[in-house]
Scaffold this active site. Structure first.
Site, PDB file in Angstrom:
ATOM      1  CB  ALA A 250      -0.917  -0.026   1.218  1.00  0.00           C
TER       2      ALA A 250
ATOM      3  CE1 TYR B 294      12.324   2.957   1.016  1.00  0.00           C
ATOM      4  CE2 TYR B 294      14.526   3.194   0.132  1.00  0.00           C
ATOM      5  CZ  TYR B 294      13.685   3.141   1.215  1.00  0.00           C
ATOM      6  OH  TYR B 294      14.188   3.253   2.479  1.00  0.00           O
TER       7      TYR B 294
ATOM      8  CD  GLU C 124      11.319  -3.638  -4.214  1.00  0.00           C
ATOM      9  OE1 GLU C 124      10.828  -2.545  -3.908  1.00  0.00           O
ATOM     10  OE2 GLU C 124      11.009  -4.706  -3.659  1.00  0.00           O
TER      11      GLU C 124
HETATM   12  O1  0X9 Z   1       9.694  -7.847   0.322  1.00  0.00           O
HETATM   13  C1  0X9 Z   1       9.009  -7.729  -0.694  1.00  0.00           C
HETATM   14  O2  0X9 Z   1       7.873  -8.183  -0.809  1.00  0.00           O
HETATM   15  C2  0X9 Z   1       9.588  -6.944  -1.884  1.00  0.00           C
HETATM   16  N1  0X9 Z   1      10.303  -5.790  -1.400  1.00  0.00           N
HETATM   17  S1  0X9 Z   1       9.491  -4.521  -0.752  1.00  0.00           S
HETATM   18  O3  0X9 Z   1      10.457  -3.607  -0.196  1.00  0.00           O
HETATM   19  N2  0X9 Z   1       8.717  -3.760  -1.893  1.00  0.00           N
HETATM   20  O4  0X9 Z   1       8.564  -5.008   0.218  1.00  0.00           O
HETATM   21  C3  0X9 Z   1      10.515  -7.825  -2.665  1.00  0.00           C
HETATM   22  C4  0X9 Z   1       9.856  -9.059  -3.198  1.00  0.00           C
HETATM   23  C5  0X9 Z   1      10.752  -9.864  -4.108  1.00  0.00           C
HETATM   24  N3  0X9 Z   1      10.145 -11.109  -4.508  1.00  0.00           N
HETATM   25  C6  0X9 Z   1      10.104 -12.190  -3.708  1.00  0.00           C
HETATM   26  N4  0X9 Z   1      10.720 -12.252  -2.583  1.00  0.00           N
HETATM   27  N5  0X9 Z   1       9.418 -13.210  -4.147  1.00  0.00           N
HETATM   28 ZN    ZN Z   2       6.726  -3.843  -2.045  1.00  0.00          ZN
END
Ligand code: 0X9
Ligand code: ZN
Length: 414
Positions: free
Chosen positions: A179, A302, A375
């Site tokens: 979000a 990010y 990202e």
């Molecule tokens: O942690 C996450 O869900 C993602 N980064 S964030 O900072 N936007 O929250 C990265 C997700 C990468 N993909 C997987 N881990 N499957």
């Molecule tokens: Zn995210």
């Protein structure tokens, strides 16, 4: 008794609908220099008092974490006891949120039915833009409602298709599953805007279909506007805290790593896989369309990463070379605009291990070979709050990368 009062205060605090203020919340930066230091920071990852904006991922890589006021003293004592250097980069998160509110109100324009890249649009404005272009361009735009959110909002997207024939490859794009990552929906909206409203780009949907869902977690997104700016999850009520991290909720190696069973954690994976209506909606869309989807892009922020599976293991996917090489093409296209550079690699190897993400699911279960989690660049003091004036440069440079993706899909599948 004291515990009961404490528990009631906590529950009242997390379930309250009053706007949440970040008074006294601080943001720390720490650079772990040893494996022990990195482990220590990782051990805090699931605790609700800590909200990692840049997670511990490698030695000597900066970690950014927001810490609640009541925890700061013990956190600082721990860091000092372990001889770890740290700096406070935001002394009071609330004042940065207030600044952002002020900027939003100044750059806001009336946008019903049209799109704007000078401020962050509200969900109803996004939806009315999609309805308007579907009506204005019925030959190429079809409105899609892929499901409803927990609070009953339609999850709306568009299919953009400028040519005819069956068996057309499809590029599926979503944004806003987290979000607070406000820059992601405008990037998706700009793709729609350019494909549909800029006739010079007609060739991009001649041979390839696009399905674009600009805000996959509308309840969470609205909540960041009305109540808690840094909300990440869905808004499903659980017994003690609201929300599930939708990007830990997909059923592929669910809960294996980098996810939490603590309802109050930012990375709570949910009681079961696909417990959330939002992730179910995407799952249903995917299973009905998996044969035609050739590329999946999910926009987050990010940190400037072009991530691809896997997030659940450090093992490389079979087509690692292809995923990497395509990432390089996309990065080159973006860098040519403005110098912005992305780090390219598997989620686990360049960021951190986290299972249950949509990208892993799309590749692992739906069999889509090419899946990326992008990202986007950060901005503002929190990283999640780029100034409205940086929406334009970010959407424009990213669009060049998206065109490079299209060229590859056309070349390979048409
Ligand atoms: O942690 C996450 O869900 C993602 N980064 S964030 O900072 N936007 O929250 C990265 C997700 C990468 N993909 C997987 N881990 N499957
Ligand atoms: Zn995210």
């Amino acid at each position: 008794m004291r515990f009961i009062i404490f528990a009631l205060v906590c529950i009242g605090f997390v379930l309250t609908e009053e706007p949440f203020h970040y008074d006294g919340y601080k943001v720390y930066q720490i650079i772990p220099k040893t494996v022990d230091e990195a482990y220590y920071l990782r051990s805090l990852n699931e605790a609700p008092e800590f909200d990692f904006w840049a997670q511990p991922r490698a030695l000597n890589a900066t970690v950014t974490v927001m810490v609640s006021p009541g925890t700061q003293a013990s956190f600082e004592n721990d860091l000092l006891a372990k001889n770890m250097d740290f700096s406070v980069i935001i002394d009071d998160v609330e004042s940065t949120v207030q600044d952002e509110n002020f900027r939003q109100s100044r750059t806001r324009s009336v946008a019903r039915g049209s799109v704007s890249f000078t401020y962050f649009m509200r969900y109803d404005e996004i939806v009315s833009y999609l309805y308007t272009i579907a009506e204005a361009y019925p030959n190429i735009v079809q409105l899609l409602v892929i499901g409803q959110s927990y609070e009953g909002r339609d999850i709306v997207g568009v299919r953009i298709s400028g040519g005819s024939g069956t068996n057309r490859p499809e590029i599926l794009v979503d944004a806003g599953i987290h979000a607070r990552e406000w820059i992601a929906p405008p990037v998706a909206l700009y793709i729609i805007n350019q494909l549909v409203e800029n006739t010079a780009n007609g060739y991009l949907s001649q041979d390839v279909d696009w399905v674009i869902i600009p805000s996959l977690n509308p309840d969470g997104y609205e909540f960041t506007h009305t109540n808690t700016r840094l909300w990440r999850k869905t808004r499903t009520p659980n017994t003690s805290c609201y929300g599930v991290d939708p990007n830990r909720n997909f059923d592929y190696h669910w809960m294996l790593t980098g996810a939490s069973d603590n309802q109050c954690s930012e990375i709570y994976a949910g009681p079961t896989p696909f417990s959330e209506k939002e992730t179910q909606a995407l799952k249903d869309y995917l299973s009905a369309n998996e044969d035609r989807i050739k590329l999946y892009l999910t926009f987050h922020s990010y940190g400037n990463y072009l991530l691809y599976p896997w997030g659940y293991t450090s093992a490389l996917p079979d087509n690692n070379d292809e995923l990497y090489a395509l990432g390089v093409k996309v990065n080159n296209a973006i860098r040519a605009v403005s110098g912005t550079n992305y780090i390219i690699g598997t989620s686990t190897n360049v960021l951190y291990a986290a299972a249950g993400g949509s990208d892993d699911y799309v590749k692992g279960v739906n069999g889509v070979d090419l899946a990326y989690c992008i990202e986007l660049p950060g901005g503002g003091n929190t990283g999640f709050n780029p100034a409205a004036t940086s929406i334009w440069p970010i959407v424009q440079e990213t669009w060049e990368g998206v065109k490079a993706y299209h060229d590859y899909i056309k070349e390979k599948y048409v």
